[in-house]
Design an enzyme around this catalytic site. Structure first.
Site, short mmCIF file in Angstrom:
data_model
loop_
_atom_site.label_atom_id
_atom_site.label_comp_id
_atom_site.label_asym_id
_atom_site.label_seq_id
_atom_site.Cartn_x
_atom_site.Cartn_y
_atom_site.Cartn_z
N THR A 37 -3.10 6.96 -2.74
CA THR A 37 -3.87 7.01 -1.49
C THR A 37 -3.12 6.50 -0.27
O THR A 37 -3.54 6.74 0.86
CB THR A 37 -5.18 6.20 -1.62
OG1 THR A 37 -4.85 4.81 -1.83
CG2 THR A 37 -6.02 6.71 -2.78
N GLU A 94 -0.95 0.89 -7.63
CA GLU A 94 -1.97 1.93 -7.67
C GLU A 94 -1.57 3.05 -8.62
O GLU A 94 -2.41 3.58 -9.37
CB GLU A 94 -2.22 2.49 -6.27
CG GLU A 94 -3.33 3.53 -6.23
CD GLU A 94 -3.48 4.17 -4.86
OE1 GLU A 94 -3.93 5.32 -4.80
OE2 GLU A 94 -3.13 3.52 -3.85
N SER A 108 2.74 -3.62 0.67
CA SER A 108 1.79 -2.63 1.16
C SER A 108 2.50 -1.32 1.42
O SER A 108 3.29 -1.20 2.37
CB SER A 108 1.10 -3.12 2.43
OG SER A 108 0.37 -2.09 3.05
N SER A 109 2.23 -0.32 0.59
CA SER A 109 2.90 0.97 0.73
C SER A 109 2.59 1.61 2.07
O SER A 109 3.47 2.15 2.74
CB SER A 109 2.46 1.91 -0.41
OG SER A 109 3.07 3.17 -0.29
N ASN A 110 1.32 1.57 2.50
CA ASN A 110 0.98 2.24 3.76
C ASN A 110 1.63 1.54 4.96
O ASN A 110 1.99 2.21 5.93
CB ASN A 110 -0.54 2.35 3.92
CG ASN A 110 -1.22 1.05 4.25
OD1 ASN A 110 -1.29 0.65 5.39
ND2 ASN A 110 -1.75 0.37 3.23
N CYS A 136 -10.74 -0.35 -3.79
CA CYS A 136 -11.24 0.60 -2.80
C CYS A 136 -11.91 1.79 -3.48
O CYS A 136 -11.39 2.31 -4.48
CB CYS A 136 -10.09 1.09 -1.94
SG CYS A 136 -10.51 2.39 -0.78
N CYS A 150 -5.81 7.86 2.04
CA CYS A 150 -6.78 6.95 2.66
C CYS A 150 -6.92 7.29 4.14
O CYS A 150 -5.92 7.41 4.86
CB CYS A 150 -6.29 5.52 2.47
SG CYS A 150 -7.15 4.29 3.46
N HIS A 184 4.50 1.50 -8.28
CA HIS A 184 3.47 0.99 -7.38
C HIS A 184 2.22 0.65 -8.19
O HIS A 184 1.85 1.36 -9.11
CB HIS A 184 3.15 2.03 -6.31
CG HIS A 184 2.25 1.51 -5.22
ND1 HIS A 184 0.88 1.52 -5.33
CD2 HIS A 184 2.53 0.97 -4.01
CE1 HIS A 184 0.35 1.01 -4.23
NE2 HIS A 184 1.33 0.67 -3.42
N SER A 204 -5.08 -2.63 5.52
CA SER A 204 -5.86 -3.79 5.06
C SER A 204 -5.53 -5.07 5.80
O SER A 204 -6.01 -6.13 5.44
CB SER A 204 -5.63 -4.00 3.56
OG SER A 204 -6.03 -2.87 2.83
#
Length: 304
Positions: A149, A111, A208-210, A81, A179, A109, A252
């Protein structure tokens, strides 16, 4: 749910590291069909997180893609991204000026690992306001912060406030690193909670963290939440006695998976309503090499 697409096509997956796109690719495509931008960075630099290697990496990626498409083979590009790239560039900009960096994120994580690889000797990771008090910064006047993010907006705000109390001269990004899609979905969950939902179902990957933050937002308000990867993972027992059920998805998650869950819930007698909290109008340009390749072939691809 079965993923159906033409035998000959180009698929581009764009998302933050850890957002679930790579897991999605592994689940639905053959390993030989997926070309990862991070993998190509590793091929040309021995460091999959090196932003300095991006141009050379995409030269390799586009060469492979062109060869596969010329042979009429299904090809999937797994790309990073632009918002994550922005964080990496911020780290490089501040460290080049002699600053130490405080990275707000979750240890381990994907990222975070990638961002810390930009300047491992100058980055200090914190995950809670309490950890800020234990930071040791050589020069408190030359410190900056950036964030993972896909964090919760609320928890990030608390840590930033703690940093500013501890380091009044701390510098941050010109724009929030969270994000936009992550923030919008967190706002949407808050709106659903205010309307009195009794259960929240989140479509997204386990890593997926988010997506996990969306579940946590509901659980913090005493509302049961479940993270699922596809409609087949819905346990109808969750819905027993629940009059109002909220459905959302990680940043995502493919739309067809969300629609599949909505159809399943509707089939159980629920009336579905769509709540639009914010209209997303953010657009990113295609990578330069991909744009040039499509123009040369007379093909127009949309930005996203």
């Amino acid at each position: 749910m079965r993923l159906t697409m033409p035998e000959y096509c180009l698929v581009v997956l764009v998302g933050a590291s850890g957002s679930g796109k790579s897991s999605f690719a592994q689940k639905h495509f053959l390993p030989t069909e997926v070309i990862s931008s991070d993998f190509c960075r590793g091929l040309v630099s021995d460091n999959e997180s090196s932003q300095d290697a991006t141009d050379d990496a995409f030269d390799v990626l586009f060469y492979i893609v062109r060869k596969r498409l010329a042979a009429r083979r299904l090809t999937v590009i797994d790309a990073t991204c632009p918002l994550v790239t922005k964080v990496h560039l911020e780290v490089r900009r501040f460290t080049s000026k002699g600053y130490d960096i405080v990275l707000i994120g979750h240890n381990g994580h994907d990222e975070v690992i990638g961002t810390m690889g930009e300047a491992p000797d100058r980055i200090h990771l914190v995950g809670t306001p309490e950890e800020v008090e234990h930071l040791h910064i050589p020069d408190p006047e030359r410190v900056a912060y950036t964030t993972q993010t896909t964090l919760s907006v609320d928890e990030t705000r608390q840590i930033i406030e703690a940093l500013r109390r501890r380091f009044p001269s701390i510098k941050g990004p010109k724009k929030d690193d969270i994000c936009y899609a992550t923030q919008n979905r967190q706002d949407a969950v808050k709106a659903l909670l205010k309307e009195g939902i009794e259960l929240l179902i989140v479509v997204g990957s386990d890593n997926s963290s988010n997506s996990q933050r969306l579940c946590e937002a509901a659980e913090a308000q005493g509302v049961e939440a479940h993270l699922i990867d596809n409609p087949e993972e819905v346990d109808t027992a969750w819905l027993e006695g629940r009059r109002t059920v909220g459905l959302t998805a990680g940043a995502s998650a493919p739309e067809f998976l969300v629609e599949g869950v909505a159809d399943l819930i509707s089939g159980l007698g629920y009336v579905t309503e769509e709540h639009v909290v914010v209209q997303e109008d953010v657009h990113f340009s295609l990578p330069q090499g991909l744009s040039a390749a499509t123009r040369a072939r007379g093909t127009v691809l949309p930005t996203s």
